[in-house]
Scaffold this motif. Structure first.
Motif, PDB file in Angstrom:
ATOM      1  N   LEU A   1       0.804  -1.224   0.000  1.00  0.00           N
ATOM      2  CA  LEU A   1       0.000   0.000   0.000  1.00  0.00           C
ATOM      3  C   LEU A   1       0.836   1.272   0.000  1.00  0.00           C
ATOM      4  O   LEU A   1       0.321   2.356   0.271  1.00  0.00           O
ATOM      5  CB  LEU A   1      -0.926   0.005   1.223  1.00  0.00           C
ATOM      6  CG  LEU A   1      -1.850  -1.217   1.355  1.00  0.00           C
ATOM      7  CD1 LEU A   1      -2.613  -1.174   2.655  1.00  0.00           C
ATOM      8  CD2 LEU A   1      -2.817  -1.285   0.172  1.00  0.00           C
ATOM      9  N   LYS A   2       2.104   1.165  -0.354  1.00  0.00           N
ATOM     10  CA  LYS A   2       2.979   2.335  -0.367  1.00  0.00           C
ATOM     11  C   LYS A   2       2.502   3.355  -1.403  1.00  0.00           C
ATOM     12  O   LYS A   2       2.111   3.002  -2.515  1.00  0.00           O
ATOM     13  CB  LYS A   2       4.412   1.922  -0.686  1.00  0.00           C
ATOM     14  CG  LYS A   2       5.424   3.068  -0.583  1.00  0.00           C
ATOM     15  CD  LYS A   2       6.833   2.571  -0.853  1.00  0.00           C
ATOM     16  CE  LYS A   2       7.878   3.652  -0.568  1.00  0.00           C
ATOM     17  NZ  LYS A   2       7.664   4.883  -1.343  1.00  0.00           N
ATOM     18  N   VAL A   3       2.530   4.615  -1.020  1.00  0.00           N
ATOM     19  CA  VAL A   3       2.189   5.716  -1.923  1.00  0.00           C
ATOM     20  C   VAL A   3       3.482   6.373  -2.390  1.00  0.00           C
ATOM     21  O   VAL A   3       4.314   6.776  -1.572  1.00  0.00           O
ATOM     22  CB  VAL A   3       1.295   6.761  -1.222  1.00  0.00           C
ATOM     23  CG1 VAL A   3       0.984   7.913  -2.173  1.00  0.00           C
ATOM     24  CG2 VAL A   3       0.016   6.110  -0.721  1.00  0.00           C
ATOM     25  N   SER A   4       3.649   6.473  -3.701  1.00  0.00           N
ATOM     26  CA  SER A   4       4.857   7.037  -4.284  1.00  0.00           C
ATOM     27  C   SER A   4       4.503   8.212  -5.185  1.00  0.00           C
ATOM     28  O   SER A   4       3.336   8.428  -5.543  1.00  0.00           O
ATOM     29  CB  SER A   4       5.606   5.971  -5.101  1.00  0.00           C
ATOM     30  OG  SER A   4       5.920   4.846  -4.304  1.00  0.00           O
TER      31      SER A   4
ATOM     32  N   GLU B   1       9.564   8.343   1.738  1.00  0.00           N
ATOM     33  CA  GLU B   1      10.225   7.064   2.007  1.00  0.00           C
ATOM     34  C   GLU B   1       9.208   6.030   2.477  1.00  0.00           C
ATOM     35  O   GLU B   1       9.252   4.868   2.059  1.00  0.00           O
ATOM     36  CB  GLU B   1      11.307   7.261   3.071  1.00  0.00           C
ATOM     37  CG  GLU B   1      12.102   5.992   3.355  1.00  0.00           C
ATOM     38  CD  GLU B   1      13.236   6.228   4.340  1.00  0.00           C
ATOM     39  OE1 GLU B   1      13.797   5.221   4.831  1.00  0.00           O
ATOM     40  OE2 GLU B   1      13.557   7.395   4.615  1.00  0.00           O
ATOM     41  N   GLU B   2       8.276   6.438   3.330  1.00  0.00           N
ATOM     42  CA  GLU B   2       7.234   5.542   3.824  1.00  0.00           C
ATOM     43  C   GLU B   2       5.909   6.303   3.866  1.00  0.00           C
ATOM     44  O   GLU B   2       5.824   7.397   4.429  1.00  0.00           O
ATOM     45  CB  GLU B   2       7.560   5.023   5.236  1.00  0.00           C
ATOM     46  CG  GLU B   2       8.768   4.106   5.305  1.00  0.00           C
ATOM     47  CD  GLU B   2       8.993   3.591   6.719  1.00  0.00           C
ATOM     48  OE1 GLU B   2       8.804   4.383   7.679  1.00  0.00           O
ATOM     49  OE2 GLU B   2       9.329   2.414   6.886  1.00  0.00           O
ATOM     50  N   CYS B   3       4.887   5.719   3.288  1.00  0.00           N
ATOM     51  CA  CYS B   3       3.560   6.338   3.303  1.00  0.00           C
ATOM     52  C   CYS B   3       2.546   5.330   2.784  1.00  0.00           C
ATOM     53  O   CYS B   3       2.793   4.654   1.776  1.00  0.00           O
ATOM     54  CB  CYS B   3       3.538   7.604   2.447  1.00  0.00           C
ATOM     55  SG  CYS B   3       1.948   8.468   2.466  1.00  0.00           S
ATOM     56  N   VAL B   4       1.386   5.205   3.451  1.00  0.00           N
ATOM     57  CA  VAL B   4       0.309   4.328   2.992  1.00  0.00           C
ATOM     58  C   VAL B   4      -0.973   5.152   2.914  1.00  0.00           C
ATOM     59  O   VAL B   4      -1.014   6.313   3.337  1.00  0.00           O
ATOM     60  CB  VAL B   4       0.123   3.108   3.917  1.00  0.00           C
ATOM     61  CG1 VAL B   4       1.333   2.190   3.854  1.00  0.00           C
ATOM     62  CG2 VAL B   4      -0.151   3.558   5.351  1.00  0.00           C
ATOM     63  N   PHE B   5      -2.046   4.545   2.385  1.00  0.00           N
ATOM     64  CA  PHE B   5      -3.283   5.295   2.179  1.00  0.00           C
ATOM     65  C   PHE B   5      -4.482   4.538   2.746  1.00  0.00           C
ATOM     66  O   PHE B   5      -4.430   3.330   2.989  1.00  0.00           O
ATOM     67  CB  PHE B   5      -3.486   5.603   0.690  1.00  0.00           C
ATOM     68  CG  PHE B   5      -3.725   4.389  -0.174  1.00  0.00           C
ATOM     69  CD1 PHE B   5      -4.998   4.099  -0.662  1.00  0.00           C
ATOM     70  CD2 PHE B   5      -2.688   3.527  -0.515  1.00  0.00           C
ATOM     71  CE1 PHE B   5      -5.222   2.987  -1.468  1.00  0.00           C
ATOM     72  CE2 PHE B   5      -2.901   2.414  -1.311  1.00  0.00           C
ATOM     73  CZ  PHE B   5      -4.177   2.145  -1.794  1.00  0.00           C
ATOM     74  N   ASN B   6      -5.587   5.250   2.930  1.00  0.00           N
ATOM     75  CA  ASN B   6      -6.741   4.727   3.648  1.00  0.00           C
ATOM     76  C   ASN B   6      -7.650   3.866   2.774  1.00  0.00           C
ATOM     77  O   ASN B   6      -7.625   3.944   1.539  1.00  0.00           O
ATOM     78  CB  ASN B   6      -7.548   5.881   4.249  1.00  0.00           C
ATOM     79  CG  ASN B   6      -8.309   6.645   3.192  1.00  0.00           C
ATOM     80  OD1 ASN B   6      -9.467   6.363   2.910  1.00  0.00           O
ATOM     81  ND2 ASN B   6      -7.646   7.618   2.579  1.00  0.00           N
ATOM     82  N   GLY B   7      -8.490   3.061   3.431  1.00  0.00           N
ATOM     83  CA  GLY B   7      -9.351   2.108   2.732  1.00  0.00           C
ATOM     84  C   GLY B   7     -10.551   2.716   2.044  1.00  0.00           C
ATOM     85  O   GLY B   7     -11.259   2.011   1.324  1.00  0.00           O
ATOM     86  N   PHE B   8     -10.800   3.994   2.240  1.00  0.00           N
ATOM     87  CA  PHE B   8     -11.927   4.645   1.567  1.00  0.00           C
ATOM     88  C   PHE B   8     -11.507   5.304   0.260  1.00  0.00           C
ATOM     89  O   PHE B   8     -12.279   6.050  -0.337  1.00  0.00           O
ATOM     90  CB  PHE B   8     -12.575   5.682   2.490  1.00  0.00           C
ATOM     91  CG  PHE B   8     -13.196   5.076   3.711  1.00  0.00           C
ATOM     92  CD1 PHE B   8     -14.391   4.369   3.626  1.00  0.00           C
ATOM     93  CD2 PHE B   8     -12.580   5.190   4.950  1.00  0.00           C
ATOM     94  CE1 PHE B   8     -14.964   3.802   4.744  1.00  0.00           C
ATOM     95  CE2 PHE B   8     -13.143   4.624   6.075  1.00  0.00           C
ATOM     96  CZ  PHE B   8     -14.340   3.921   5.985  1.00  0.00           C
ATOM     97  N   THR B   9     -10.281   5.042  -0.152  1.00  0.00           N
ATOM     98  CA  THR B   9      -9.789   5.562  -1.421  1.00  0.00           C
ATOM     99  C   THR B   9      -9.202   4.438  -2.264  1.00  0.00           C
ATOM    100  O   THR B   9      -8.916   3.339  -1.772  1.00  0.00           O
ATOM    101  CB  THR B   9      -8.712   6.649  -1.215  1.00  0.00           C
ATOM    102  OG1 THR B   9      -7.629   6.094  -0.469  1.00  0.00           O
ATOM    103  CG2 THR B   9      -9.258   7.842  -0.478  1.00  0.00           C
TER     104      THR B   9
END
Length: 418
Positions: A252-255, A282-290
């Motif tokens: 789920l990494k966001v780049s 370097e590290e970032c994830v996103f929510n389940g409503f998107t």
């Protein structure tokens, strides 16, 4: 304004009595529930918000001030004349003392009531109003001549402020529509441009869903509101944190270049709005409503993606294709099936340059006009509060008997002046 000050100096130079509201008005709640309301009811139905519904049966026929018992505490006041009905968690305040002008009380409560209940509250915030709060509210009671002059001034000032605010709001709306039109024109292409389905350009994946105990620490986390409120995302915009596993981080990494779409909401109009990540975190994830769309080609530049999903054609497609049960929802496969123009990188850069400049102009207006609207409102509130601030007689709350004596003295002054 000067006439009001002259009247105060003339009729009550030593201050005015303050009387608890329960001594001057009937205070009570309604008996109806919201389910009694209809779209075309004959009478106004006041509930627990600014919104006014309609109802077929009325409860009261009078002049009154109506306030909600919950929601908008100390900020929502309705001045009512004639027949109306009232929600069981809203209050009516009907003046029964001839020394108090109802419209004056309306303005006075608008100015002073919130500060009173916040001061009396045990906690820092007030979530509901109780009847004793209203009953104990001290009202400054100058002579009726003063009250009516204050009402006249504030009625005129209220009308002027509303007209100015409406003009500025209309100007802001017109500017935004103009911007939307030109943006859509720039992003509409002739048949000579290559077209591709988004599934050829992106891979789609839903986001992270975890319990609230995992939030507040960990790695940066893109929230639903981050996507909804930003056309493009920068590292500074990501303020939430979440704990996740290495496997979740990997999936789920966001780049940079990832496009996030709102996936679910109460209405179709709120889904499918996009935001593109323009920084490399370097590290970032996103929510389940998107939904995250990860580029698998270099067909679309990230900066161009920040604009290209706002076209009328894409918005129309999303609202028509979304599923709707209890909530509106969108899937990655639905987005993947949309066919989009793919101009050359040179064309994309030119469009981005034009729209960046145009958006800067619109943002300047969007900052300036709301600031002007807010300034007008603050100006109105300042003069209203100034008009409704009085010195207390002898510096203490006055009883009914003391008020009668004070009224007699004021009447004597008026008789002498006449």
């Amino acid at each position: 304004m000067s006439n009001v000050i002259e009247l105060i100096n003339d009729l009550c130079p030593d201050g005015v009595p303050f009387v608890e509201l329960e001594n001057m008005a009937e205070i009570g709640t309604g008996s109806s529930d919201r389910k009694d309301a209809t779209e075309d009811g004959q009478y106004p139905f006041y509930v627990r918000s600014r919104e006014v519904f309609r109802i077929d049966k009325y409860e009261y026929d009078e002049t009154a001030i109506v306030i909600p018992g919950e929601g908008g505490i100390g900020e929502i006041f309705h001045f009512v004349t004639g027949k109306y009905a009232l929600h069981q968690r809203a209050y009516r305040i009907h003046v029964i003392d001839e020394r108090l002008d109802p419209k004056y009380l309306y303005y006075y409560m608008f100015s002073q009531f919130k500060a009173f209940i916040v001061k009396k509250a045990v906690s820092a915030t007030v979530t509901s109003i109780r009847k004793p709060m209203i009953q104990r509210f001290p009202v400054a009671v100058p002579p009726l001549e003063v009250q009516r002059e204050i009402v006249r001034v504030l009625d005129s000032f209220t009308l002027l402020t509303a007209e100015l605010t409406a003009e500025l709001t209309a100007e802001l709306t017109a500017r935004q529509k103009q911007y939307d039109f030109y943006r859509n024109q720039l992003l509409t292409f002739d048949a000579g441009i290559q077209y591709k389905k988004l599934g050829e350009i992106f891979d789609f994946r839903n986001g992270l869903s975890k319990g609230k105990e995992f939030f507040g620490r960990g790695i940066p986390f893109v929230r639903y509101t981050d996507v909804y409120n930003h056309r493009a995302l920068r590292e500074k915009d990501i303020t939430a944190l979440v704990e996740c596993t290495d496997d979740e981080m990997k999936k789920l990494k966001v780049s940079r270049g990832d496009v996030l779409f709102t996936r679910t909401s109460e209405t179709a109009d709120d889904i499918g709005w996009s935001s593109v990540m323009l920084d490399e975190l370097e590290e970032c994830v996103f929510n389940g409503f998107t939904i995250k769309a990860t580029p698998k080609t270099d067909d679309l530049l990230p900066e161009y993606c920040a604009y290209c999903f706002s076209t009328y054609s894409f918005r129309d497609y999303v609202t028509k294709k979304c599923a709707f049960t209890t909530r509106a929802s969108l899937t990655g496969s639905t987005i993947a099936d949309f066919t989009m123009a793919v101009p050359s990188h040179d064309v994309q850069r030119k469009i981005v340059s034009v729209l960046d400049n145009f958006e800067q102009i619109c943002n300047d207006l969007s900052i300036g006009l709301p600031a002007e609207i807010e300034a007008r409102q603050k100006q109105y509130e300042f003069y209203r509060d100034l008009l409704l601030t009085f010195a207390e007689t002898n510096g203490s709350l006055v009883t009914d008997r003391q008020t009668d004596r004070q009224t007699d003295r004021q009447t004597d002054r008026q008789t002498d002046r006449a």
